[in-house]
Design a protein around this motif. Structure first.
Motif, PDB file in Angstrom:
ATOM      1  N   CYS A  34       7.832  88.248   0.500  1.00 15.25           N
ATOM      2  CA  CYS A  34       9.136  88.131   0.761  1.00 15.25           C
ATOM      3  C   CYS A  34       9.713  89.557   0.970  1.00 15.25           C
ATOM      4  N   CYS A  35      10.222  89.613   2.140  1.00 17.68           N
ATOM      5  CA  CYS A  35      11.151  91.031   2.420  1.00 17.68           C
ATOM      6  C   CYS A  35      12.463  90.945   1.431  1.00 17.68           C
ATOM      7  N   PRO A  36      12.981  92.201   1.398  1.00 22.14           N
ATOM      8  CA  PRO A  36      14.076  92.082   0.513  1.00 22.14           C
ATOM      9  C   PRO A  36      15.360  91.347   0.791  1.00 22.14           C
ATOM     10  N   GLY A  37      15.431  90.975   1.930  1.00 23.58           N
ATOM     11  CA  GLY A  37      16.676  90.121   2.668  1.00 23.58           C
ATOM     12  C   GLY A  37      17.808  90.671   2.315  1.00 23.58           C
ATOM     13  N   GLY A  38      18.708  89.610   2.289  1.00 28.23           N
ATOM     14  CA  GLY A  38      20.250  89.751   2.197  1.00 28.23           C
ATOM     15  C   GLY A  38      20.771  90.335   0.844  1.00 28.23           C
ATOM     16  N   ILE A  43       8.303  85.033   3.863  1.00 28.99           N
ATOM     17  CA  ILE A  43       9.766  84.650   3.966  1.00 28.99           C
ATOM     18  C   ILE A  43      10.465  86.019   4.293  1.00 28.99           C
ATOM     19  N   SER A  44      10.886  86.023   5.542  1.00 25.45           N
ATOM     20  CA  SER A  44      11.943  87.012   6.213  1.00 25.45           C
ATOM     21  C   SER A  44      13.145  86.706   6.185  1.00 25.45           C
ATOM     22  N   GLY A  45      13.940  87.681   5.883  1.00 25.74           N
ATOM     23  CA  GLY A  45      15.318  87.534   6.064  1.00 25.74           C
ATOM     24  C   GLY A  45      16.067  87.540   7.422  1.00 25.74           C
ATOM     25  N   CYS A  46      15.360  88.011   8.379  1.00 29.24           N
ATOM     26  CA  CYS A  46      15.895  87.856   9.775  1.00 29.24           C
ATOM     27  C   CYS A  46      14.595  88.110  10.680  1.00 29.24           C
ATOM     28  N   MET A  47      14.862  88.038  12.035  1.00 30.71           N
ATOM     29  CA  MET A  47      14.088  88.097  12.854  1.00 30.71           C
ATOM     30  C   MET A  47      13.202  89.394  13.089  1.00 30.71           C
ATOM     31  N   ASN A  48      13.376  90.371  12.134  1.00 34.45           N
ATOM     32  CA  ASN A  48      12.765  91.636  12.324  1.00 34.45           C
ATOM     33  C   ASN A  48      11.257  91.428  11.422  1.00 34.45           C
ATOM     34  N   ALA A  49      11.159  90.158  10.806  1.00 31.33           N
ATOM     35  CA  ALA A  49       9.979  89.890  10.217  1.00 31.33           C
ATOM     36  C   ALA A  49       9.205  90.595   9.239  1.00 31.33           C
ATOM     37  N   CYS A  50       9.787  91.492   8.501  1.00 31.54           N
ATOM     38  CA  CYS A  50       9.276  92.255   7.376  1.00 31.54           C
ATOM     39  C   CYS A  50       8.658  91.478   6.404  1.00 31.54           C
ATOM     40  N   GLY A  51       8.970  90.094   6.327  1.00 31.20           N
ATOM     41  CA  GLY A  51       8.182  89.270   5.402  1.00 31.20           C
ATOM     42  C   GLY A  51       6.901  88.708   6.104  1.00 31.20           C
ATOM     43  N   TYR A 108      19.473  93.009  -0.254  1.00 28.44           N
ATOM     44  CA  TYR A 108      19.385  94.474  -0.087  1.00 28.44           C
ATOM     45  C   TYR A 108      19.704  94.852   1.360  1.00 28.44           C
ATOM     46  N   CYS A 109      19.174  94.196   2.385  1.00 25.29           N
ATOM     47  CA  CYS A 109      18.923  94.493   3.803  1.00 25.29           C
ATOM     48  C   CYS A 109      20.178  94.471   4.476  1.00 25.29           C
ATOM     49  N   SER A 110      20.822  95.496   5.256  1.00 32.46           N
ATOM     50  CA  SER A 110      22.045  95.225   5.861  1.00 32.46           C
ATOM     51  C   SER A 110      21.553  94.408   7.215  1.00 32.46           C
ATOM     52  N   LEU A 111      20.231  94.448   7.689  1.00 36.04           N
ATOM     53  CA  LEU A 111      19.898  93.546   8.849  1.00 36.04           C
ATOM     54  C   LEU A 111      19.870  92.230   8.813  1.00 36.04           C
ATOM     55  N   ALA A 112      19.997  91.708   7.471  1.00 37.47           N
ATOM     56  CA  ALA A 112      19.694  90.387   7.224  1.00 37.47           C
ATOM     57  C   ALA A 112      20.361  89.360   7.583  1.00 37.47           C
ATOM     58  N   ASN A 113      19.850  88.052   7.837  1.00 37.13           N
ATOM     59  CA  ASN A 113      20.812  87.104   8.303  1.00 37.13           C
ATOM     60  C   ASN A 113      20.914  86.046   7.170  1.00 37.13           C
TER      61      ASN A 113
HETATM   62  S1  SF4 Z   1      13.074  90.853   7.840  1.00 37.95           S
HETATM   63 FE1  SF4 Z   1      15.144  91.437   8.330  1.00 37.95          FE
HETATM   64  S2  SF4 Z   1      16.229  91.083   6.336  1.00 37.95           S
HETATM   65 FE2  SF4 Z   1      14.277  91.368   5.941  1.00 37.95          FE
HETATM   66  S3  SF4 Z   1      13.931  93.326   5.195  1.00 37.95           S
HETATM   67 FE3  SF4 Z   1      13.376  93.091   7.437  1.00 37.95          FE
HETATM   68  S4  SF4 Z   1      14.792  93.836   8.467  1.00 37.95           S
HETATM   69 FE4  SF4 Z   1      15.782  93.108   6.430  1.00 37.95          FE
END
Ligand code: SF4
Lengths: 151, 555
Positions: B414-418, B455-463, B420-425
């Motif tokens: 799981c990425c840090p998501g919304g 689980i990723s919080g946005c398209m960047n797919a860190c998760g 913590y992350c300012s890019l999150a959806n």
């Molecule tokens: S996937 Fe998106 S929301 Fe999650 S850490 Fe990466 S940039 Fe942030």
């Protein structure tokens, strides 16, 4: 005034510092115009230009950086130096950032024009940030592992 | 593991001094936002939603116990008492003070660590198999190649200002635990007929908004040519990669636009010039670096089935621990142990300062002072004597690191998501927690068997949601958080070929996600044949039965 730095010191010469030529300056010419001009003219290239052997005849090549974070000019400079026999003054113009000068120098630039408001002292210092680098470069093609005994 | 010599140490010390100067100039207003942004990114510092985030490099996921204690110290002294293990095997701190970052970096440098090139459009920390050097299925130890690449890519004069970030992964085992198919460059190191090391080079894989499986562009590259070949690829990318649109700037887009064959031809033409140049690796250099990765002094032991058997009979949790979290080691009598950070109620990958110190102590007492971080955001102790497993498990359990869920549903990436992350959806941590709570029953998880939920919080797919057996992606629908679910993804470990998940259908509101997962799992349980895993079942029956059940009217 933009500041010209050449061979590690503030310098002055008569070449233009951008695509615009001011009074008393000699112009930097894009490849087509340059080829159509008698010898002795300086060449102006964008980072995405293809390098050619005939460029080696120019006394000066200026590579324009539209943004300091655009690294294409670094590859172009490397190719001009290592593959196309260019030995004249290689100059970075445009959005030159003082902390990044060591990248420029290692890719074979010998001079650069710092835009107004950018710190000349930082630029001069930047050249000596590191005593050694790991990989080879235009100025020092031998990687660290070939040049010193490592632990 | 690799120990710095005077040259490595001088480099990081000089870099700290340089960054200290840059920070001071920024604070005094002498560096613009745009300039400082690029400089701080290349030193690991993001500005996140709530505060700066510092990403410390853990080269190829390997740490000494001393280094881990330093991370604990940083968490305690400069942060709020915890750190986060990232999916790229690094450690992130979420609350450092921008002006203190140079001090943090200086402290890191005292234990041979840095944060160089952990963000920004440059060559990032190289990653590999978390079991490299100890895995039973290893063919070539990938770590020396990772270290050679680390050094070559550090402050490279030509390749530090690329169109986009650039990730290289190396795998040297039979099973690919490094997910080389979804990296900008994936390297498979292997042995040729005469025992020599050869490299297969994959280019243009990646997740993000356009997930792509990498193309194989070179087979059997002799190891000496590794760096000159990488240089050829990077030069083609640096010159021709798109810079006008950041969503089209990764190398995968270039490879696709050119076609794999023309890309390969371009790289090969470039390589003809650089091949056999000064950057060609020498036998001495390969041997020198490999010398840092020699096996520790293992005791002559034998496997301990009896000791373990008794302990397993006596304690069902220990039995589960051995089944899930203990992996085969190449030496008899030893084991690789995964300590899971995935406890319900704790953000996946978050560890406290105390836990870091405990793990460091176990590494010293039960192993050889070495710790790994896995891309699944867990700790790995690579060298544990089998007879110590019961003692280790008992301590890990009381330290909150004893979850017996490796490879099971609750081991969510799981990425840090919304949060913590300012890019999150959308937020991702609460979704992970809701799933862990709903399917808390360990017996049920064991019954389901191997299952990766990412689980990723946005398209960047860190998760890494595309390669989760069940992938969950936060999307924004008119300002509201929704979640898109995909099925059948796989990162390529355990001998299964890497695959990208298929989207099951319209996305779900946060409150609906666990119900959707529940129906997906029911579909699997009803359809599986004998011991068939979720992934194999999905591959056999396809997405239709899942879709039907998930969207069947609940009323
Ligand atoms: S996937 Fe998106 S929301 Fe999650 S850490 Fe990466 S940039 Fe942030």
């Amino acid at each position: 005034m933009p500041t010209l730095i050449k061979d590690g010191a503030i310098a002055a010469d008569s070449w233009a510092t951008s695509a615009e030529t001011e009074d008393g300056q000699r112009p930097l010419l894009p490849p087509d115009t340059w080829r159509a001009t008698e010898g002795g003219a300086a060449l102006l290239l964008d980072g995405d230009a293809e390098p050619h052997d005939d460029f080696a005849h120019a006394p000066l090549i200026a590579i324009h950086f539209p943004e300091f974070k655009d690294g294409r000019g670094l590859s172009l400079a490397t190719l001009l130096r290592t593959r196309h026999g260019f030995t004249g003054d290689l100059r970075a113009i445009g959005d030159v950032q003082p902390d990044l000068v060591h990248y420029l120098m290692r890719c074979g630039f010998t001079s650069f024009v710092l835009p107004d408001g950018r710190d000349t002292a930082v630029a001069l210092r930047s050249v000596n940030v590191h005593r050694h680098y790991y990989q080879g470069s235009v100025t020092d093609p031998t990687p660290l592992f070939r040049s010193v005994a490592r632990g | 593991m690799y120990r710095y010599d005077a040259y490595d140490q001088a480099f990081v010390d000089e870099r700290v001094a340089q960054y200290r100067d840059q920070t001071a100039r920024y604070v005094r207003g002498e560096l613009s936002e745009a300039e400082f942004l690029q400089l701080r990114l290349r030193n690991g510092l993001y500005i996140q939603r709530l505060a700066p985030m510092l990403r410390v490099a853990v080269p190829y996921g390997t740490l000494s116990s001393t280094q881990l204690r330093m991370l604990a110290h940083i968490a305690r002294h400069y942060d709020r008492g915890y750190g986060h293990l990232s999916t790229r095997q690094n450690v992130q701190f979420n609350w450092p003070d921008l002006e203190e970052v140079p001090d943090i970096l200086a402290e890191l440098a005292t234990v041979q660590m840095h944060a160089i090139q952990t963000s920004g459009s440059c060559i990032r920390n190289v990653t590999t198999d978390e079991f490299a050097g100890v895995a039973a299925d290893e063919v070539v130890d990938a770590r020396p190649y990772c270290e050679l690449i680390r050094q070559w890519s550090t402050a490279h004069p030509e390749f530090d200002w690329l169109p986009r970030k650039f990730k290289i992964a190396v795998n040297g085992a039979a099973h690919d635990r490094a997910a080389i198919a979804v990296h900008d460059i994936g390297l498979q190191v292997k042995r040729g007929a005469g025992g020599e090391v050869l490299v297969d080079v994959y280019v243009g894989g990646g997740l993000g908004r356009t997930p792509v499986i990498a193309e194989l562009i070179r087979t059997d590259l002799p190891e000496a040519h590794l760096l000159t070949y990488l240089e050829a690829i990077l030069r083609v990318y640096n010159r021709y990669g798109r810079r006008d649109n950041k969503y089209k700037a990764r190398i995968k887009i270039l490879v696709r636009a050119m076609g794999a064959d023309s890309f390969r031809a371009k790289v090969d033409a470039e390589w003809e010039h650089g091949r056999d140049g000064a950057q060609t690796l020498t036998r001495e250099e390969i041997t020198r670096v490999a010398g840092h990765f020699q096996p520790p002094a293992y005791e002559p032991l034998t496997d301990q089935p009896d000791v373990l058997g008794d302990a397993r009979l006596a304690d069902v949790d220990f039995d589960r621990f051995v089944r899930r979290n203990v992996r085969a080691h190449r030496m008899p009598g030893y084991a690789c142990v995964v300590l899971s950070t995935k406890q319900t109620g704790i953000a996946p990958g978050d560890v406290t300062d105390t836990q870091m110190e405990q793990v460091a102590d176990w590494a010293d007492r039960f192993g050889h002072g070495e710790v790994r971080i896995s891309h699944e955001q867990n700790f790995v102790l690579p060298d544990v004597r089998q007879r110590d497993l019961p003692a280790l498990f008992a301590e890990a359990r009381s330290a909150g690191l004893g979850a017996t869920n490796l490879g099971l549903l609750s081991n969510i990436i799981c990425c840090p998501g919304g949060d913590y992350c300012s890019l999150a959806n959308a937020k991702s941590i609460p979704v992970a927690e809701a799933i862990q709570r709903r399917f808390e029953d360990v017996d049920y998880q064991f019954d389901l068997g191997d299952l990766d939920i990412n689980i990723s919080g946005c398209m960047n797919a860190c998760g890494h949601h595309h390669v989760g057996n069940i992938g969950i992606l936060g999307v924004d629908k008119k300002g509201e958080e929704f979640y898109q679910v995909s099925l059948g993804g796989h990162s390529g470990h355990s001998g299964n070929e890497a695959a990208l998940g298929e989207i099951v259908g319209p996305s779900f509101a946060r409150a609906e996600v666990t119900e959707a997962i529940s129906r997906i799992l029911d579909t699997y349980v009803d359809n599986r044949v004998e011991d068939e895993s979720f992934l194999h079942c999905f591959r056999r029956i396809g997405i239709a039965p899942f879709k039907e059940r998930v969207y069947a009217n609940a009323d």
